[in-house]
Design an enzyme around this catalytic site. Structure first.
Site, PDB file in Angstrom:
ATOM      1  N   HIS A 193     -20.643  30.635 -16.556  1.00 14.20           N
ATOM      2  CA  HIS A 193     -21.233  30.399 -15.213  1.00 14.20           C
ATOM      3  C   HIS A 193     -20.752  31.510 -14.291  1.00 14.20           C
ATOM      4  O   HIS A 193     -19.611  31.494 -13.835  1.00 14.20           O
ATOM      5  CB  HIS A 193     -20.802  29.035 -14.666  1.00 14.20           C
ATOM      6  N   HIS A 205     -21.910  34.425 -11.049  1.00 16.58           N
ATOM      7  CA  HIS A 205     -22.841  35.000 -10.063  1.00 16.58           C
ATOM      8  C   HIS A 205     -22.564  36.499  -9.967  1.00 16.58           C
ATOM      9  O   HIS A 205     -21.458  36.901  -9.605  1.00 16.58           O
ATOM     10  CB  HIS A 205     -22.644  34.357  -8.686  1.00 16.58           C
ATOM     11  N   LEU A 206     -23.587  37.290 -10.285  1.00 13.47           N
ATOM     12  CA  LEU A 206     -23.414  38.750 -10.231  1.00 13.47           C
ATOM     13  C   LEU A 206     -24.120  39.391  -9.043  1.00 13.47           C
ATOM     14  O   LEU A 206     -23.945  40.582  -8.806  1.00 13.47           O
ATOM     15  CB  LEU A 206     -23.920  39.388 -11.535  1.00 13.47           C
ATOM     16  N   ARG A 207     -24.954  38.609  -8.328  1.00 15.04           N
ATOM     17  CA  ARG A 207     -25.719  39.147  -7.183  1.00 15.04           C
ATOM     18  C   ARG A 207     -26.613  40.305  -7.630  1.00 15.04           C
ATOM     19  O   ARG A 207     -26.943  40.417  -8.797  1.00 15.04           O
ATOM     20  CB  ARG A 207     -24.786  39.563  -6.025  1.00 15.04           C
ATOM     21  N   ASN A 260     -29.597  32.541  -8.815  1.00 15.06           N
ATOM     22  CA  ASN A 260     -29.843  32.230  -7.391  1.00 15.06           C
ATOM     23  C   ASN A 260     -29.786  33.478  -6.514  1.00 15.06           C
ATOM     24  O   ASN A 260     -29.013  33.583  -5.574  1.00 15.06           O
ATOM     25  CB  ASN A 260     -28.882  31.149  -6.880  1.00 15.06           C
ATOM     26  N   LYS A 264     -31.603  26.692 -14.837  1.00 16.60           N
ATOM     27  CA  LYS A 264     -30.662  26.133 -13.867  1.00 16.60           C
ATOM     28  C   LYS A 264     -31.388  25.221 -12.898  1.00 16.60           C
ATOM     29  O   LYS A 264     -32.376  25.607 -12.286  1.00 16.60           O
ATOM     30  CB  LYS A 264     -29.993  27.293 -13.100  1.00 16.60           C
ATOM     31  N   HIS A 283     -26.394  22.087 -11.127  1.00 14.56           N
ATOM     32  CA  HIS A 283     -25.487  21.946  -9.985  1.00 14.56           C
ATOM     33  C   HIS A 283     -25.563  20.474  -9.604  1.00 14.56           C
ATOM     34  O   HIS A 283     -26.530  20.044  -8.964  1.00 14.56           O
ATOM     35  CB  HIS A 283     -25.897  22.850  -8.816  1.00 14.56           C
ATOM     36  N   HIS A 317     -19.521  23.472 -13.141  1.00 18.11           N
ATOM     37  CA  HIS A 317     -18.373  23.426 -12.227  1.00 18.11           C
ATOM     38  C   HIS A 317     -17.997  22.001 -11.810  1.00 18.11           C
ATOM     39  O   HIS A 317     -18.063  21.649 -10.636  1.00 18.11           O
ATOM     40  CB  HIS A 317     -18.578  24.324 -11.003  1.00 18.11           C
ATOM     41  N   LEU A 353     -18.730  25.273  -3.297  1.00 19.61           N
ATOM     42  CA  LEU A 353     -19.424  24.025  -3.636  1.00 19.61           C
ATOM     43  C   LEU A 353     -19.450  23.865  -5.153  1.00 19.61           C
ATOM     44  O   LEU A 353     -19.688  24.855  -5.844  1.00 19.61           O
ATOM     45  CB  LEU A 353     -20.842  24.036  -3.068  1.00 19.61           C
ATOM     46  N   ASP A 373     -17.717  30.397 -12.203  1.00 17.54           N
ATOM     47  CA  ASP A 373     -18.453  30.269 -10.939  1.00 17.54           C
ATOM     48  C   ASP A 373     -17.946  31.292  -9.924  1.00 17.54           C
ATOM     49  O   ASP A 373     -17.924  31.018  -8.729  1.00 17.54           O
ATOM     50  CB  ASP A 373     -18.367  28.842 -10.375  1.00 17.54           C
ATOM     51  N   ALA A 376     -20.532  29.322   1.003  1.00 19.01           N
ATOM     52  CA  ALA A 376     -19.742  28.695  -0.061  1.00 19.01           C
ATOM     53  C   ALA A 376     -19.639  29.646  -1.243  1.00 19.01           C
ATOM     54  O   ALA A 376     -20.637  30.204  -1.679  1.00 19.01           O
ATOM     55  CB  ALA A 376     -20.407  27.403  -0.504  1.00 19.01           C
TER      56      ALA A 376
HETATM   57  N1  NCD Z   1     -20.195  27.784  -5.952  1.00 18.13           N
HETATM   58  C1  NCD Z   1     -20.469  28.184  -4.733  1.00 18.13           C
HETATM   59  O1  NCD Z   1     -19.811  27.759  -3.795  1.00 18.13           O
HETATM   60  N2  NCD Z   1     -21.464  29.064  -4.485  1.00 18.13           N
HETATM   61  C2  NCD Z   1     -22.392  29.623  -5.417  1.00 18.13           C
HETATM   62  C3  NCD Z   1     -23.494  28.687  -5.783  1.00 18.13           C
HETATM   63  C4  NCD Z   1     -23.084  27.561  -6.695  1.00 18.13           C
HETATM   64  O2  NCD Z   1     -22.644  27.793  -7.816  1.00 18.13           O
HETATM   65  O3  NCD Z   1     -23.187  26.387  -6.306  1.00 18.13           O
HETATM   66  C5  NCD Z   1     -22.966  30.925  -4.841  1.00 18.13           C
HETATM   67  O4  NCD Z   1     -23.967  31.420  -5.356  1.00 18.13           O
HETATM   68  O5  NCD Z   1     -22.381  31.447  -3.895  1.00 18.13           O
HETATM   69 ZN    ZN Z   2     -22.285  28.873  -9.293  1.00 17.09          ZN
HETATM   70 ZN    ZN Z   3     -23.401  25.380  -8.145  1.00 14.95          ZN
END
Ligand code: NCD
Ligand code: ZN
Ligand code: ZN
Length: 353
Positions: A16, A18-20, A44, A102, A139, A177, A222, A250, A266
Site C-alpha cells: 500500500h 502513494h507515489l503521487r 488516488n 481500490k 479504505h 491500513h 486516515l 501507506d 491526511a
Molecule cells: N492515509 C492517508 O491519510 N492519506 C492517503 C489516503 C489514504 O490512504 O487514505 C493519501 O493519499 O494522502
Molecule cells: Zn493510503
Molecule cells: Zn486509505
C-alpha cells in the site's frame, strides 16, 4: 540467521503505497525503490486512475522516474467509481499490469471525492473481480458525518465489510491500513480470502502522538491514530505469524504547506525509513524472527505472486532522519524528522551477511 544486531530477510514488498505524480513522484519513488521489490501503487491521483489505459500511462511515468539501474516493480491499481464497468476489470486483468482495484467510499480520505457512493451497485464489478481473482482493496471507513471519526472503521466493518463478504463470497479483499481491534478480529474470524495491511505508524504511535501537548499535523492520517489498546492489538496481529496480515506502509507524502495549515491534509510520509520502522516494532515485541513473514512472504502469497528472490540486510546502524526532503516546489517533513532511527536496511550483496 537472526541476531540482535543484524538480520537478513527475503526482499520485502510494500502492499500500500502513494507515489503521487510529476515532480512529487520523482522526489519520493527512490525511497521505496531502494529497498522494496514491488509496491501496490495507490490510484488516488487528481484525476484518479480509473482505467487500464491510465494505469499503464502512470506505470510508465513511475518507471521513468526510477533510477536507471532499479528493478523496482510498480503494481498498478484502479480507482473504483460509480461508473466503473465490469469490462474494465477484464481489460485490467488482461493488461498484466493491474493487480487490484481500490474502493474509496466517496469522501473518506485524500482525493476520495470521486469514490463510490453506493457500493452495492458495484456488485457486477466485484463479481468480475472475483472471476479473474483480482483483490479488492478497501479504505474501510464509513463517511457518515454522524459517526465519530474514531469509530468509522469499526462501523464500516459492521455496515459494509461483513455484508460484502456474504454477498460476494470468494472475492479476495484486503482491508487496508487497519487501525482497530475490531478490524483485527474481523480478519481473524473472516474467510481465508480476507487480509489486511498494517502501517508502521499505526504500530508505533497512538493518538496521543497527534494530540497531546499540542496538535501535530505530521501525525494526522486516515484512518486516524487510535487508542493505545488498539495499537497493542495491531502489534499482536503482525507478530503472531498470521499470514493474513502484511506490510503496507501507506506512505502518503504531502507538502509541508498542505500539512501545516488550518485544514491540513491526511497522510504520513514513512517511505524513507519504512522497513526500519517496522523492525523497531518487531524488535520491541521480541519478534524479529516474524518480520520476514509479515514483510516478505504473506503479501505475495495472498496476491498469488512469487516471493522476491533478492535479500535485504537490516543492521543496527543508527542514523538521523533529515529535517526535510525536497518535494516538488515545496518540502516534505518525514516521520521522525531530526530523530535517530536504530536500524538501517540495504539490499544484500551476495557475499555479505
Ligand atoms: N492515509 C492517508 O491519510 N492519506 C492517503 C489516503 C489514504 O490512504 O487514505 C493519501 O493519499 O494522502
Ligand atoms: Zn493510503
Ligand atoms: Zn486509505
Amino acid at each position: 540467521m537472526t541476531t540482535r544486531n543484524e538480520i537478513e530477510l527475503i526482499q520485502p514488498d510494500d502492499w500500500h503505497l502513494h507515489l503521487r505524480d510529476g515532480p512529487e513522484l520523482a522526489a519520493v519513488v527512490g525511497f521505496s525503490a531502494r529497498i522494496f521489490g514491488r509496491a501496490i501503487v495507490m490510484p488516488n491521483l487528481r484525476p484518479p486512475v480509473t482505467t487500464t489505459e491510465q494505469a499503464l500511462a502512470y506505470r510508465d511515468r513511475i518507471r521513468a522516474a526510477l533510477p536507471s539501474d532499479s528493478r523496482f516493480q510498480p503494481l498498478m491499481t484502479l480507482y473504483l467509481t460509480d461508473r466503473t464497468a465490469p469490462e474494465e476489470i477484464e481489460r485490467a486483468k488482461a493488461s498484466g499490469a493491474v493487480f487490484a482495484c481500490k474502493l474509496y467510499p466517496a469522501g473518506a480520505t485524500t482525493h476520495a471525492d470521486q469514490g463510490v457512493t453506493d457500493i452495492w451497485r458495484l456488485q457486477p464489478v466485484f463479481e468480475a473481480m472475483r472471476a479473474v481473482e483480482m483483490p479488492l482493496l478497501i479504505h474501510g471507513e464509513v463517511v457518515d458525518p454522524q459517526v465519530d471519526i474514531f469509530d468509522r472503521e469499526s462501523a464500516f466493518i459492521e455496515q459494509v465489510l461483513r455484508p460484502l463478504i456474504k454477498r460476494v463470497p470468494g472475492l479476495k479483499i484486503v482491508l487496508e491500513h487497519v487501525t482497530t481491534a475490531e478490524a483485527v478480529n474481523a480478519v481473524r474470524s473472516g474467510p481465508e480470502t480476507l487480509a489486511a495491511t498494517i502501517t508502521a505508524h499505526h504500530l508505533l504511535y497512538n493518538r496521543n502522538a497527534m494530540l497531546a501537548g499540542g496538535i501535530r499535523p505530521h501525525f494526522y492520517c486516515l484512518p486516524v491514530l487510535k487508542r493505545e489498546r488498539h495499537r497493542l492489538v495491531l502489534i499482536e496481529a503482525v507478530t503472531s505469524g498470521d499470514p493474513r496480515f502484511f506490510l503496507g506502509t501507506d506512505s502518503a507524502p504531502h507538502s509541508r504547506r498542505a500539512k501545516e495549515m488550518a485544514c491540513g491534509c491526511a497522510g504520513i510520509f514513512t517511505a524513507h525509513a519504512a522497513l526500519e520502522l517496522y523492525a523497531e516494532v518487531f524488535e520491541q515485541a521480541g519478534a524479529l524472527d516474524r518480520l520476514e513473514g509479515f514483510a516478505s512472504r504473506h503479501g505475495p502469497d495472498f496476491y498469488g505472486l512469487p516471493r522476491n528472490l533478492g535479500r535485504v540486510c537490516l543492521r543496527k546502524e543508527p542514523w538521523t532522519v533529515p529535517s526535510i526532503y525536497e518535494f516538488g516546489d515545496d518540502r516534505l517533513i518525514p516521520l521522525r524528522a531530526n530523530e535517530t532511527i536504530a536500524w538501517h536496511s540495504a539490499l544484500c550483496s551476495p557475499n555479505r551477511c
